[in-house]
Design a protein around this motif. Sequence first.
Motif, PDB file in Angstrom:
ATOM      1  N   PRO A 197       0.825  -1.202   0.000  1.00  0.00           N
ATOM      2  CA  PRO A 197       0.000   0.000   0.000  1.00  0.00           C
ATOM      3  C   PRO A 197       0.866   1.261   0.000  1.00  0.00           C
ATOM      4  CG  PRO A 197       0.037  -0.935   2.198  1.00  0.00           C
ATOM      5  CD  PRO A 197       0.757  -1.909   1.300  1.00  0.00           C
ATOM      6  N   LEU A 198       0.301   2.341  -0.474  1.00  0.00           N
ATOM      7  CA  LEU A 198       1.067   3.571  -0.664  1.00  0.00           C
ATOM      8  C   LEU A 198       1.721   4.042   0.633  1.00  0.00           C
ATOM      9  CD1 LEU A 198       1.814   5.858  -2.613  1.00  0.00           C
ATOM     10  CD2 LEU A 198      -0.333   6.979  -1.989  1.00  0.00           C
ATOM     11  N   THR A 199       0.962   4.082   1.710  1.00  0.00           N
ATOM     12  CA  THR A 199       1.450   4.509   3.019  1.00  0.00           C
ATOM     13  C   THR A 199       0.698   3.719   4.092  1.00  0.00           C
ATOM     14  OG1 THR A 199      -0.230   6.240   3.252  1.00  0.00           O
ATOM     15  CG2 THR A 199       1.831   6.867   2.167  1.00  0.00           C
ATOM     16  N   THR A 200       1.000   4.018   5.344  1.00  0.00           N
ATOM     17  CA  THR A 200       0.266   3.385   6.438  1.00  0.00           C
ATOM     18  C   THR A 200      -0.767   4.315   7.068  1.00  0.00           C
ATOM     19  OG1 THR A 200       2.058   3.987   7.959  1.00  0.00           O
ATOM     20  CG2 THR A 200       2.100   1.761   7.032  1.00  0.00           C
ATOM     21  N   SER A 201      -0.874   5.540   6.596  1.00  0.00           N
ATOM     22  CA  SER A 201      -1.900   6.454   7.114  1.00  0.00           C
ATOM     23  C   SER A 201      -2.555   7.204   5.966  1.00  0.00           C
ATOM     24  CB  SER A 201      -1.311   7.453   8.118  1.00  0.00           C
ATOM     25  OG  SER A 201      -0.629   8.506   7.457  1.00  0.00           O
ATOM     26  N   VAL A 202      -3.824   7.529   6.153  1.00  0.00           N
ATOM     27  CA  VAL A 202      -4.566   8.275   5.133  1.00  0.00           C
ATOM     28  C   VAL A 202      -3.964   9.667   4.965  1.00  0.00           C
ATOM     29  CG1 VAL A 202      -6.822   9.232   4.519  1.00  0.00           C
ATOM     30  CG2 VAL A 202      -6.666   6.960   5.563  1.00  0.00           C
ATOM     31  N   GLU A 203      -3.531  10.270   6.072  1.00  0.00           N
ATOM     32  CA  GLU A 203      -2.956  11.617   6.012  1.00  0.00           C
ATOM     33  C   GLU A 203      -1.692  11.636   5.157  1.00  0.00           C
ATOM     34  OE1 GLU A 203      -5.693  11.107   9.174  1.00  0.00           O
ATOM     35  OE2 GLU A 203      -3.807  10.011   8.840  1.00  0.00           O
ATOM     36  N   ASP A 204      -0.831  10.644   5.345  1.00  0.00           N
ATOM     37  CA  ASP A 204       0.390  10.573   4.532  1.00  0.00           C
ATOM     38  C   ASP A 204       0.056  10.310   3.067  1.00  0.00           C
ATOM     39  OD1 ASP A 204       1.977  11.045   6.711  1.00  0.00           O
ATOM     40  OD2 ASP A 204       2.661   8.973   6.946  1.00  0.00           O
ATOM     41  N   ALA A 205      -0.952   9.492   2.821  1.00  0.00           N
ATOM     42  CA  ALA A 205      -1.344   9.207   1.437  1.00  0.00           C
ATOM     43  C   ALA A 205      -1.824  10.480   0.747  1.00  0.00           C
ATOM     44  CB  ALA A 205      -2.435   8.138   1.413  1.00  0.00           C
ATOM     45  N   ARG A 206      -2.641  11.247   1.438  1.00  0.00           N
ATOM     46  CA  ARG A 206      -3.120  12.511   0.859  1.00  0.00           C
ATOM     47  C   ARG A 206      -1.961  13.475   0.631  1.00  0.00           C
ATOM     48  NH1 ARG A 206      -8.082  12.317   4.675  1.00  0.00           N
ATOM     49  NH2 ARG A 206      -9.781  11.702   3.302  1.00  0.00           N
ATOM     50  N   ALA A 207      -1.005  13.492   1.551  1.00  0.00           N
ATOM     51  CA  ALA A 207       0.144  14.379   1.397  1.00  0.00           C
ATOM     52  C   ALA A 207       0.972  13.992   0.175  1.00  0.00           C
ATOM     53  CB  ALA A 207       1.006  14.341   2.660  1.00  0.00           C
ATOM     54  N   LEU A 208       1.116  12.693  -0.081  1.00  0.00           N
ATOM     55  CA  LEU A 208       1.856  12.264  -1.271  1.00  0.00           C
ATOM     56  C   LEU A 208       1.124  12.644  -2.548  1.00  0.00           C
ATOM     57  CD1 LEU A 208       3.449   8.754  -0.630  1.00  0.00           C
ATOM     58  CD2 LEU A 208       4.592  10.934  -1.006  1.00  0.00           C
ATOM     59  N   VAL A 209      -0.194  12.507  -2.545  1.00  0.00           N
ATOM     60  CA  VAL A 209      -0.975  12.919  -3.714  1.00  0.00           C
ATOM     61  C   VAL A 209      -0.757  14.402  -3.979  1.00  0.00           C
ATOM     62  CG1 VAL A 209      -3.309  13.244  -4.617  1.00  0.00           C
ATOM     63  CG2 VAL A 209      -2.706  11.106  -3.478  1.00  0.00           C
ATOM     64  N   ALA A 210      -0.790  15.220  -2.926  1.00  0.00           N
ATOM     65  CA  ALA A 210      -0.592  16.660  -3.087  1.00  0.00           C
ATOM     66  C   ALA A 210       0.815  16.975  -3.583  1.00  0.00           C
ATOM     67  CB  ALA A 210      -0.863  17.363  -1.762  1.00  0.00           C
ATOM     68  N   LEU A 211       1.825  16.287  -3.029  1.00  0.00           N
ATOM     69  CA  LEU A 211       3.202  16.536  -3.452  1.00  0.00           C
ATOM     70  C   LEU A 211       3.403  16.130  -4.899  1.00  0.00           C
ATOM     71  CD1 LEU A 211       6.062  17.422  -2.759  1.00  0.00           C
ATOM     72  CD2 LEU A 211       6.488  15.128  -1.819  1.00  0.00           C
ATOM     73  N   GLN A 212       2.828  15.023  -5.292  1.00  0.00           N
ATOM     74  CA  GLN A 212       2.939  14.604  -6.697  1.00  0.00           C
ATOM     75  C   GLN A 212       2.330  15.657  -7.622  1.00  0.00           C
ATOM     76  OE1 GLN A 212       0.107  13.365  -8.816  1.00  0.00           O
ATOM     77  NE2 GLN A 212       1.603  13.459 -10.480  1.00  0.00           N
ATOM     78  N   LYS A 213       1.187  16.188  -7.238  1.00  0.00           N
ATOM     79  CA  LYS A 213       0.555  17.218  -8.065  1.00  0.00           C
ATOM     80  C   LYS A 213       1.417  18.471  -8.133  1.00  0.00           C
ATOM     81  CE  LYS A 213      -4.242  15.723  -7.424  1.00  0.00           C
ATOM     82  NZ  LYS A 213      -5.575  16.061  -6.832  1.00  0.00           N
TER      83      LYS A 213
END
Length: 397
Positions: free
Chosen positions: A122-138
């Motif tokens: 899975p991308l990360t172990t927390s939803v907050e970190d996953a959202r942060a990665l999506v934002a950083l990628q954008k």
Amino acid sequence: MNAEQCRIDTYSPPDRRLRLGFVGGGRGGQVGAWHAAGARLSNRWDIVAGALSTDPAKARLSGRDWFLAEDRIYDDYHAMAEREAARPDSIDAVAICTPNHSHYEIACTFLQAGINVICDKPLTTSVEDARALVALQKDTGLIFGVTYAFAFHAMVRQARHMILAGRIGRIRQVHVEYFQEWSCLEKKPDGGEVPWRQDPAKVGKASAISDIGTHAFHLAGYVTGEEIVALKADLHVCGPERGLEDTAFINVRLAGGAPGTLLVTQVAPGNYCALRIRVYGDRGGIEWDQEKPEYLRVSYLGQPDETIVRGKEGAMLPSIEKMSTLPSGHGEALSNAWANLYTEFAVAIEARTVGRSLPEGMLEFPTAQDGARGVRFIHAAAESHEKGGAWTPCGLA
């Protein structure tokens, strides 16, 4: 994606092989071996750099196993990102093949260095970190792929495109099951079963769901073309006590309203990699079995059943032929699915690098957003179980 966009039947040819680096995946790393096999089989990548272990000695030995140049074998991924970004022949992407809890920091490090990322799920172990990665990628505009490789079997995409074209009508239900047996026995004293998968600090809120349930979740949404928006979950330990669940029974609801089930267990004797999906509509049904990946069973109401064979002339949709490299009867397997996945990563990264526009619908690789949905699914399943099996939203909003 709609049926019209499914018609893209070729990949753009490469200008050169891209340069790939690895974090994790060294000696004894099964996941890294799959990544490497897919990249090499795609014929679009050269593996040139790596921080293959947190153990410096093992990292050095693993780099030599892979015939990496001595100055591109790294003891630390921070140094790797910094030094690779400064090279004129820098890696074009990094593949992250490490335990779940480390994905976020590693991915951030390489994105901030300007390097495209390919991350295991899975991308990360927390939803907050996953959202942060999506934002950083954008923010960076870099390519970010997540390796849900089962979706890259040719017959899985055939199923998806047939469903999107309305071949089985309106979807009425979907069922995915993923059964394994490896957790039936007591823990191995040498730790050979990858003990971090039962450590909540490293695996996250769930074990079997993080490991194989995320594949079932992604496959259901990908093949049907509909997001799973809610679920209710019942988690169990059916084998020797290890701390986290080894089995999960999950009811789901698709965005279009259809119900479904995701059944996952790692304590089913006689099952090895038994991933299976069945989708039923108001005109027929489609079934695919990962252990028989070259065959797709299609049943239309009032008509004889069909078995579509990968590679058979005239049997595959034109949009799928680019994913099939051998004639029928010459078996393709999971390594070919990984090669298809790494081909699509390469096409996307090269297009971004040279400023080339790609036709809409050419690529269907899982993105950071898809990875974040998978993380939210894991947390929603755990939350539902904690609430006694209550229906729980699992969208990102």
